[in-house]
Motif scaffolding. Structure first.
Motif, PDB file in Angstrom:
ATOM      1  N   ASP A 161       0.868  -1.181   0.000  1.00 51.64           N
ATOM      2  CA  ASP A 161       0.000   0.000   0.000  1.00 51.64           C
ATOM      3  C   ASP A 161       0.906   1.233   0.000  1.00 51.64           C
ATOM      4  O   ASP A 161       2.127   1.125  -0.097  1.00 51.64           O
ATOM      5  N   ASN A 162       0.295   2.430   0.104  1.00 46.58           N
ATOM      6  CA  ASN A 162       1.114   3.643   0.035  1.00 46.58           C
ATOM      7  C   ASN A 162       1.430   4.231   1.403  1.00 46.58           C
ATOM      8  O   ASN A 162       1.836   5.396   1.511  1.00 46.58           O
ATOM      9  N   VAL A 212      -8.179   2.308  -4.143  1.00 47.82           N
ATOM     10  CA  VAL A 212      -7.650   3.562  -3.596  1.00 47.82           C
ATOM     11  C   VAL A 212      -7.307   3.374  -2.121  1.00 47.82           C
ATOM     12  O   VAL A 212      -8.078   2.780  -1.362  1.00 47.82           O
ATOM     13  N   ASP A 213      -6.138   3.867  -1.722  1.00 49.32           N
ATOM     14  CA  ASP A 213      -5.681   3.690  -0.339  1.00 49.32           C
ATOM     15  C   ASP A 213      -6.351   4.664   0.629  1.00 49.32           C
ATOM     16  O   ASP A 213      -6.467   4.379   1.819  1.00 49.32           O
ATOM     17  N   HIS A 214      -6.765   5.842   0.114  1.00 49.17           N
ATOM     18  CA  HIS A 214      -7.343   6.876   0.973  1.00 49.17           C
ATOM     19  C   HIS A 214      -8.611   7.428   0.342  1.00 49.17           C
ATOM     20  O   HIS A 214      -8.775   7.408  -0.881  1.00 49.17           O
ATOM     21  N   ASP A 215      -9.505   7.940   1.179  1.00 48.78           N
ATOM     22  CA  ASP A 215     -10.732   8.558   0.663  1.00 48.78           C
ATOM     23  C   ASP A 215     -10.449   9.995   0.258  1.00 48.78           C
ATOM     24  O   ASP A 215      -9.304  10.470   0.306  1.00 48.78           O
ATOM     25  N   LYS A 216     -11.505  10.729  -0.113  1.00 48.99           N
ATOM     26  CA  LYS A 216     -11.345  12.103  -0.585  1.00 48.99           C
ATOM     27  C   LYS A 216     -10.808  13.034   0.492  1.00 48.99           C
ATOM     28  O   LYS A 216     -10.210  14.067   0.198  1.00 48.99           O
ATOM     29  N   ASN A 224      -9.030  -1.384   1.701  1.00 52.76           N
ATOM     30  CA  ASN A 224      -8.400  -1.202   0.394  1.00 52.76           C
ATOM     31  C   ASN A 224      -6.884  -1.367   0.472  1.00 52.76           C
ATOM     32  O   ASN A 224      -6.260  -1.927  -0.432  1.00 52.76           O
ATOM     33  N   GLN A 225      -6.316  -0.869   1.560  1.00 50.68           N
ATOM     34  CA  GLN A 225      -4.874  -1.033   1.731  1.00 50.68           C
ATOM     35  C   GLN A 225      -4.501  -2.511   1.811  1.00 50.68           C
ATOM     36  O   GLN A 225      -3.472  -2.934   1.280  1.00 50.68           O
ATOM     37  N   ASN A 228      -4.300  -3.946  -1.608  1.00 55.53           N
ATOM     38  CA  ASN A 228      -3.108  -3.528  -2.344  1.00 55.53           C
ATOM     39  C   ASN A 228      -1.846  -4.234  -1.862  1.00 55.53           C
ATOM     40  O   ASN A 228      -0.896  -4.384  -2.632  1.00 55.53           O
TER      41      ASN A 228
END
Length: 260
Positions: A161-162, A212-216, A224-225, A228
């Motif tokens: 993940d990021n 996506v690792d993070h929301d808006k 999600n992480q 990934n």
């Protein structure tokens, strides 16, 4: 008057004109054949296409594998068909094995068999050594692949993940972490007798997420992480030679197969 009447017989339609009209009619009728056949073929193919799409709508890996094999029998060359059948059989073996069920997810993609593992299951947080609890599952997978064909080529991809790496961590970036993890998996293939020329280890870090690792708002999305953080094992058909090619972009073997 009677002589004049006898001289000119009653007018009757000329057969030549009628025959000419009939001939034109026959030409039009005969000319319809080719485009009607092409149109019918096109409609048949479209019908088959939508039937296949409908049959795949409710995804069941076992059912899809069987249907893919049936389609391959009709449309693929013999060599390609043999490869697909071998991959499908291996995928079914992986999905049905008790040590891999619910742990590994396999799929056919770009002419290769992909097996996806969650890094969270394979490695402890921040670690690059395969966890003892997971080692048996990985060894079972390596054994299944080797029993199917010991000459298969293997590409192992590490993904993270990021989340940033801690300054105190022995690995300075997600690139290094993912590369070390993929190398750990490759070492198991070496341990079981795969040749180094059959193996490639790749680390992608967080450059190829599947979610996506993070929301808006910038908040982390743990589920999600977790998706990934994964290890992808790609099984490729054997080569006629053991030669490796000088690496170009994404090119690892001497038949120029790409990792996409």
């Amino acid at each position: 008057m009677s002589d004049s009447h006898d001289t000119f017989p009653p007018m009757i339609p000329k057969r030549g004109r009628k025959k000419k009209h009939h001939a034109v009619h026959e030409e039009v009728h005969e000319g319809e054949g080719p485009w009607i056949v092409s149109y019918a073929d096109m409609m048949t193919l479209l019908f088959c296409f939508f039937v296949i799409m409908t049959s795949f709508a409710n995804f069941d890996p076992v059912v899809v594998a069987k249907k893919s094999a049936a389609i391959a029998d009709h449309f693929a060359p013999d060599s390609v068909m043999d490869d697909l059948k071998a991959y499908q059989t291996l995928g079914l073996d992986i999905g049905g094995h008790p040590n891999l069920k619910g742990v590994a997810r396999s799929q056919l993609k770009d002419g290769t068999l992909e097996i996806v593992f969650s890094s969270s299951l394979m490695f402890a947080m921040g670690e690059v050594d395969i966890s003892p609890e997971f080692m048996k599952s990985l060894d079972v997978l390596v054994g299944l692949i080797k029993n199917k064909n010991p000459n298969y080529r293997i590409i192992v991809e590490g993904h993270t993940d990021n989340a940033p790496i801690s300054p105190k961590h022995p690995y300075r970036s997600n690139w290094e972490l993912s590369s070390a993890r993929s190398a750990s998996v490759v070492n198991r293939f070496l341990y079981y007798g795969f040749k180094p020329t059959q193996l490639v280890s790749v680390g992608f870090g967080d450059s190829r997420p599947i979610a996506v690792d993070h929301d808006k708002n910038g908040e982390a999305l743990p589920e999600n992480q977790a998706l990934n953080r994964r290890v992808v094992i790609k099984v490729l058909k054997p080569l006629k030679s053991d030669k490796m090619k000088n690496l170009g972009i994404d090119t690892y073997f001497d038949d120029s197969e790409l990792v996409k």
